[in-house]
Each structure stands twice: as C-alpha cells, then as structure tokens.
Design a protein around this motif. Structure first.
Motif, PDB file in Angstrom:
ATOM      1  N   THR A 166      43.633  43.021  45.456  1.00 11.95           N
ATOM      2  CA  THR A 166      43.732  41.574  45.199  1.00 11.95           C
ATOM      3  C   THR A 166      42.356  40.982  44.910  1.00 11.95           C
ATOM      4  O   THR A 166      42.245  39.929  44.292  1.00 11.95           O
ATOM      5  CB  THR A 166      44.306  40.825  46.415  1.00 11.95           C
ATOM      6  N   THR A 167      41.318  41.696  45.362  1.00 19.45           N
ATOM      7  CA  THR A 167      39.983  41.109  45.397  1.00 19.45           C
ATOM      8  C   THR A 167      38.968  42.107  44.873  1.00 19.45           C
ATOM      9  O   THR A 167      38.872  43.224  45.384  1.00 19.45           O
ATOM     10  CB  THR A 167      39.632  40.719  46.847  1.00 19.45           C
ATOM     11  N   ARG A 168      38.229  41.698  43.865  1.00 20.33           N
ATOM     12  CA  ARG A 168      37.220  42.570  43.266  1.00 20.33           C
ATOM     13  C   ARG A 168      35.874  41.860  43.340  1.00 20.33           C
ATOM     14  O   ARG A 168      35.690  40.782  42.769  1.00 20.33           O
ATOM     15  CB  ARG A 168      37.574  42.887  41.819  1.00 20.33           C
ATOM     16  N   GLU A 225      36.484  46.878  45.950  1.00 22.52           N
ATOM     17  CA  GLU A 225      37.782  46.204  45.954  1.00 22.52           C
ATOM     18  C   GLU A 225      38.417  46.158  47.345  1.00 22.52           C
ATOM     19  O   GLU A 225      38.201  47.046  48.170  1.00 22.52           O
ATOM     20  CB  GLU A 225      38.748  46.892  44.991  1.00 22.52           C
ATOM     21  N   SER A 285      44.749  37.231  42.537  1.00 27.54           N
ATOM     22  CA  SER A 285      43.486  37.861  42.157  1.00 27.54           C
ATOM     23  C   SER A 285      42.338  36.908  42.467  1.00 27.54           C
ATOM     24  O   SER A 285      42.447  35.697  42.243  1.00 27.54           O
ATOM     25  CB  SER A 285      43.484  38.204  40.662  1.00 27.54           C
TER      26      SER A 285
END
Length: 282
Positions: A214-216, A260, A271
């Motif tokens: 979900t998170t970069r 990530e 995102s």
C-alpha cells in the motif's frame, strides 16, 4: 525551531533485523526530524559467529557483543532510542532453544505484550512498523511472535482498562507491516547476478508480498544506510560477502530506490508515499 512531534516505533525480533528491514526508511524520517524508537524483542542469543574474523572468539561473549553492535547500528540508522523487551532468542523452529523458559516464542502472550504496551504508551507514536501476518518464507518463531505481539499491543495500549499502571492509553494511528517484495528482490538480484554473483537459494525461491503493498517510500537518498548498519553487526556478517555488499549505494538507488509496506486496514486500491499521510499536520 519547534521539535517535530512525529514518532515512529519499529519492532524487530533480533539485533541486526533493524539493519536488514526498513533501515533506509527510518533514516529518511530521522533526517526529517521524526523521532524513531527501535524495539528489539530478544538478545539474539542463538546467533553464531558468521564472520570468519571471529571464529576463535568465545561463544559466551556473543550476547554482549550483539548488544554493542545493536547500539552502533541504531546510531547509524538514526534511532534516538533503543528499547529491549528482554526476552531470549527462541532459535529456529524445532530447536532446543524453543523450550527455554524466557524465550520470546514460549512466554505467555500477555507477558510478551506488556512491555511493548508500556513503550507505546510512553512514546505515543503515530506510526508503528512490525512484521506482517504472512511469513511463510521465513517462519522464525520470534518473527511470528513480533506480528502477534504488535497486533495485540496496539489494541491493548489503546484500552484504558488494560494495565493502567503502564501509563495513559494511547492508540497508534497507523500500523505497518514491512514486506518482502518480489519485484524489489528480482531487480536487485538481476543486478547482482550481472556481476557473476550467485544468489542464495532460499531467497530465489521465496514468494513475494507484492499484492500487499500500500505504501512505497522513496529512499534513494538514504539507501546506503542499511548496508552500513549491517556492517556494524560484525559478528553476524562477513564484510567480504559477495551478496550483501555487491552493490554500491549509487547502484542500489539506480536499480530499486524504494522500500514497501502494508498499511493495516487500508481500503482496496489504497496507495501512499508517506508513512504519515492522512495524519493531522502531515
């Protein structure tokens, strides 16, 4: 200049896990002024001397050495504080160490959770990072327990009826899982293989958590921190390892400059590029 009010608590199983998982992310936020607190569940007592330079050292010295290495690594990464939960390394699945009375994987859940609740209530972080529910690729008892303990501690820390003597209740707004992302490994693996270096079999066979991302976080500016922190754990890593140190920071940034995570409770398709996205004052 006012102090940045943001805090991250990152929970790991053993000394050196903080260097190999999310070090560049923590370094990035620490450089931005975010307070970073490292929680380490065990002392890594079941480790071995993996650096040939230590082959003649007394095994009884290892626990003390690992604590010194942990302190150096945390300083390199940018953690302001290191907290030890105080449990013993459980060892690999099926090992004799699994039955030690104080090993992290064997103590009662409440016994394991209470010290983390106390830390969360004292530090009052907006963000907590731990390992995730899916750990088929490396089912170490202590890594599995980190997930279980983080999950329960988040709930109990926010419950004013649970152990009020541990401090005022606090709800961690965002809980993240660090991930093993196949796309990242394949990109790095290809670059390493291009130098003629054979990849560890266990890693080449490991499935990825790509579907959980979900998170970069863009860590190109701090990506060299992880290898430097890992080298601080000199008993645990051969500095001449052709795998861990095959790529320079510049090469790492060119090949795959991201770390990530999975935000627990995020809606489908969510995102973000910031661990503090959506929080007041972000």
């Amino acid at each position: 200049m006012s102090r940045d009010p943001r805090t991250i608590v990152s929970v790991h199983a053993h000394p050196d896990d903080e260097a190999s998982k999310g070090a560049a992310t923590i370094a990035k936020y620490a450089q931005l002024g975010v307070r970073a607190v490292l929680v380490t569940a065990t002392g890594g007592e079941e480790g071995e001397y993996l650096n040939p330079a230590f082959k003649e050292r007394d095994p009884g010295e290892l626990p003390e050495l690992r604590m010194k290495e942990l302190a150096r690594s945390a300083e390199i990464i940018g953690y302001e504080q290191v907290e030890l939960l105080g449990f013993r390394d459980s060892g690999m699945p099926g090992s004799e160490a699994n039955g030690h009375v104080n090993c992290f994987g064997a103590v009662s859940l409440e016994t394991a959770v209470r010290p983390l609740v106390a830390i969360l209530r004292r530090e009052r972080p907006q963000v907590m990072i731990s390992y995730g529910e899916r750990q088929d690729g490396y089912p170490h008892p202590d890594h599995l327990r980190v997930y279980e303990v983080a999950k329960v501690a988040r709930d109990w820390a926010g419950d004013p009826d649970f152990a009020p003597e541990l401090g005022p209740a606090h709800r961690v707004a965002k809980w993240y899982w660090s991930l093993w992302v196949r796309a990242r490994f394949e990109a790095l693996g290809k670059a390493i293989a291009a130098k003629g270096i054979e990849l560890p079999f266990r890693m080449t066979e490991r499935a990825g958590d790509d579907d959980l991302v979900t998170t970069r976080i863009d860590v190109r500016e701090t990506i060299g921190v992880g290898p430097r922190a890992l080298l601080a754990h000199e008993t645990q890593v051969d500095p001449n390892s052709p795998f861990w140190f095959a790529l320079s920071p510049e090469e790492l940034a060119d090949v795959y400059p991201y770390e990530e995570y999975h935000l627990v409770g995020a809606p489908e398709g969510y995102s973000e590029q910031d661990l503090f996205a959506g929080l007041e004052g972000d």
